[in-house]
Design an enzyme around this catalytic site. Structure first.
Site, PDB file in Angstrom:
ATOM      1  CB  SER A 129     -14.144 -20.834  19.943  1.00 18.41           C
ATOM      2  OG  SER A 129     -13.294 -21.751  19.296  1.00 18.41           O
ATOM      3  CE1 TYR A 154     -16.243 -19.692  15.308  1.00 22.07           C
ATOM      4  CE2 TYR A 154     -14.269 -20.855  16.025  1.00 22.07           C
ATOM      5  CZ  TYR A 154     -15.619 -20.605  16.153  1.00 22.07           C
ATOM      6  OH  TYR A 154     -16.357 -21.257  17.105  1.00 22.07           O
TER       7      TYR A 154
END
Length: 334
Positions: A129, A154
């Protein structure tokens, strides 16, 4: 060739599986169908794949964080390559339910690395990501930039995935490619993302939450471009020649940014959504959310050089396509 796609009921996973199947490649899809967002949407994605591709597509509902269940499900299936897109997504949700990220993004990722090692797959492509860049303020983000100051759990789990993958590629010589996705949107998208939230609220005449008072930029990337890039990477595994790569690595492991290479102002996106929806947005301006960043911008020179990735869809084309799909999916007339 049989390819295992994790997160096959997810937004990107469904569309990657669809393209592979259209190319005549057999796909085994797995997904735990969790309720992070509406399970009905995930079920509709799988139903669409099954209806159009028949026996080429096999789907099993399971949690890949459960190694026993994963092995049992794949006992009779040869797997030649893995596209590992399954994960617990969402920056803000990681503030609420951190254990879901530890289970899926850490324990689950190790399980996929072990599976790749045991099966000696020819290539493991996995989702990282752009969140790994944390609070970096030098744009565009380059793969060579430091990524050791995550601003959300995350992001920390995704960076950990990259490091674990480097280790496995080094120790067991399994070719791996990690893709740092930037903001992806398009048909069959996720209800927790801005494009879906804004569209639903504009059409319903409800206020939309505009964080950081609208002073945001995102590298919006249309799903068709993303799918093309993922499959190009799958078909171009890194060579295990023992040569020292950038950063001193000898492992057959690459990291790429995969984005549009064109940051867009949030207010410009909203204007395009207003035009596509045919009505003005009511805006609820709010401060920056914890764990979020004001701007993302991908340097895609490495993936362009190595696999020819060249995104072709700007938001001027992509936004109306998404709104049209959203209306059709929900049965909303124009």
């Amino acid at each position: 060739m049989t390819i295992l796609v994790t997160g096959a009921a997810g937004f990107i996973g469904m569309q990657v599986a669809d393209r592979l199947l259209e190319d005549g490649r057999a796909v085994i899809g797995i997904d735990n169908m969790n309720d992070y967002y509406a399970v009905s949407l995930k079920q509709d994605r799988i139903a669409d794949l099954s209806r159009r591709h028949g026996k080429l597509f096999t789907f099993t509902e399971l949690d890949f964080a459960d190694m026993g269940a994963l092995k049992d499900a794949l006992t009779d299936h040869p797997v030649e390559a893995i596209i590992h897109l399954g994960a617990q997504a969402g920056v803000r949700y990681s503030l609420i339910n951190p254990h879901a990220y530890v289970r899926s993004n850490l324990a689950g990722h190790v399980n996929m690395l072990e599976l790749a090692r045991e099966r000696r797959v020819r290539h493991l492509v996995y989702a990282s990501s752009s969140s790994v860049y944390g609070g970096n303020d030098i744009l565009p983000f380059r793969v060579e930039d430091r990524a050791d100051h995550p601003v959300s759990l995350y992001a920390a789990t995704k960076r950990a995935d990259e490091l674990m993958s480097e280790t496995y590629a080094h120790l067991f010589r399994v070719p791996m490619t990690g893709l740092r996705f930037f903001t992806v949107y398009g048909p069959w998208g996720r209800p927790d993302m801005a494009m879906w939230i804004f569209t639903s609220k504009i059409l319903a005449g409800e206020p939309i939450p505009v964080f950081n008072h609208g002073r945001m930029q995102r590298d919006f990337t249309y799903i068709d471009d993303i799918v093309t890039g993922v499959i190009a990477c799958l078909d171009n595994a890194p060579h295990d020649d023992g040569a020292v790569k950038a950063g001193g690595s000898r492992a057959p492991h690459r990291l790429y940014n995969i984005g549009n290479n064109r940051p867009e102002e949030l207010m410009h996106l909203i204007a395009l959504l207003e035009e596509a929806c045919g009505r003005k947005a009511q805006m609820d301006f709010q401060p920056m959310q914890p764990g979020d960043v004001p701007a993302t911008y991908a340097d895609i020179s490495a993936i362009a050089r190595d696999v020819g990735f060249a995104p072709a869809t700007g938001i001027e084309l992509g936004v109306p396509r998404f709104v049209s799909w959203y209306r059709d999916y929900h049965g909303i007339g124009k």
